[in-house]
Design a protein around this motif. Sequence first.
Motif, short mmCIF file in Angstrom:
data_model
loop_
_atom_site.label_atom_id
_atom_site.label_comp_id
_atom_site.label_asym_id
_atom_site.label_seq_id
_atom_site.Cartn_x
_atom_site.Cartn_y
_atom_site.Cartn_z
N LYS A 1 46.77 51.36 37.64
CA LYS A 1 46.95 49.91 37.42
C LYS A 1 45.72 49.20 36.64
O LYS A 1 46.13 48.14 35.72
CB LYS A 1 46.96 49.01 38.86
N ILE A 2 44.64 49.67 36.81
CA ILE A 2 43.62 48.98 35.97
C ILE A 2 43.59 49.50 34.38
O ILE A 2 43.49 48.46 33.60
CB ILE A 2 42.24 49.27 36.44
N LEU A 3 44.09 50.66 34.31
CA LEU A 3 44.18 51.32 32.74
C LEU A 3 45.42 50.35 32.25
O LEU A 3 45.38 50.06 30.96
CB LEU A 3 44.27 52.71 32.78
N ASP A 4 46.38 50.44 32.79
CA ASP A 4 47.74 49.53 32.47
C ASP A 4 47.45 48.04 32.07
O ASP A 4 47.79 47.65 31.17
CB ASP A 4 48.64 49.70 33.63
N GLY A 5 46.83 47.55 32.82
CA GLY A 5 46.03 46.15 32.67
C GLY A 5 45.37 45.95 31.45
O GLY A 5 45.66 44.92 30.70
N ILE A 6 44.41 47.05 31.13
CA ILE A 6 43.76 46.73 30.14
C ILE A 6 44.54 47.19 28.73
O ILE A 6 44.43 46.45 27.96
CB ILE A 6 42.54 48.00 29.94
N ASP A 7 45.57 47.89 28.73
CA ASP A 7 46.55 48.06 27.62
C ASP A 7 47.38 46.72 27.41
O ASP A 7 47.47 46.35 26.18
CB ASP A 7 47.41 49.29 27.84
N LYS A 8 47.60 46.00 28.53
CA LYS A 8 48.44 44.92 28.37
C LYS A 8 47.69 43.78 27.62
O LYS A 8 48.06 43.09 26.80
CB LYS A 8 48.88 44.57 29.91
N ALA A 9 46.24 43.68 28.13
CA ALA A 9 45.40 42.80 27.75
C ALA A 9 45.09 42.99 26.17
O ALA A 9 45.13 42.18 25.41
CB ALA A 9 44.15 42.92 28.48
N LYS A 10 44.93 44.07 25.69
CA LYS A 10 44.63 44.74 24.47
C LYS A 10 45.98 43.97 23.42
O LYS A 10 45.63 43.62 22.38
CB LYS A 10 44.40 46.05 24.28
N GLU A 11 47.18 44.30 23.86
CA GLU A 11 48.37 43.72 23.26
C GLU A 11 48.42 42.17 23.10
O GLU A 11 49.21 41.69 22.09
CB GLU A 11 49.46 44.28 24.09
N LYS A 12 47.57 41.35 23.87
CA LYS A 12 47.75 39.96 23.85
C LYS A 12 47.12 39.58 22.54
O LYS A 12 45.92 40.00 22.01
CB LYS A 12 46.71 39.55 24.92
N LYS A 13 48.03 38.77 21.52
CA LYS A 13 47.41 38.71 20.38
C LYS A 13 46.85 37.05 20.15
O LYS A 13 47.18 36.30 21.11
CB LYS A 13 48.78 38.51 19.34
#
Length: 284
Positions: free
Chosen positions: A109-121
């Motif tokens: 879940k933490i790794l998924d959250g990091i990926d989602k945050a990285k996608e935030k433009k």
Amino acid sequence: MKDTIEKKDTIEKKDGFTIHHGTYSDRIYVMSYNPSETKKMLDYVRKLGEDKAYGKIIIKARETDRVLLLDAGFTKEGEIEGYYKGTDPCLFMVKYLKPDRRGVRKKAKILDGIDKAKEKKTNLDDFKWPNYTFRSLGEEDIKQMIKVYEEVFQSYPFPIYDPNYIKKTMTEDCQYFGVFDQESLIGLSTCEINHKEKNVEMTDFAVLPTYRGHKLAKALLIIMEKAMIEQGISTHYTIARSQSLPMNMTFSSLGYHYGGTLWNNTQIAGNIESMNIWVKQIIE
């Protein structure tokens, strides 16, 4: 006042290095050290870790000490680019002293959250400024600051519930910013400045639960950035709770890039949590 006030680790200054350690976060955190005393510091914290049976050692290290620390069994978990005067990086070198300290709850879940945050433009074109009052905070605000901290954080690695501690930081290296609904403080944040190395940690964001969802943290961060740029501080970073997706997205959305995760690192909000590093360098 919370009973967590008495549950805090110790900040110790010794032989050119400063460490934060104790059973609360069950770790030794080397916050700074003189490069000429690296070996002495390393010998001290390794012995302290064994004597106190701590779970983890984490060192904010210089690139020149990477090999020494790797040979001593440390690994790199994160990095702040340009930490030292906008050029040299700070490496977060860690060593786990207990096998169970390595086990990470909800890691996927933490790794998924990091990926989602990285996608935030990064996009401020559609950012609507919250209709509240923002200003810097002083000693007259400390009582309200503590009330907000007590409501937001069940636990914290530093004694932010202690008025004397907050007052002391105000005279040293911290600048506080707050948001008010009329006369009531509803959110705040801190710039913890390293003037010598020209970097700042954007930290201690706390917004009352009933006021969340209005982008108050982003507004505070924008104000903090402007103040730091005016003071010539070029490297901005944060160490954010990995489980707080909105906070991670706030930094990513303002152009901060991911610098690694410090696993099972910090006592905060009632548990020892993993923390994500986000970094932004201001190029003038």
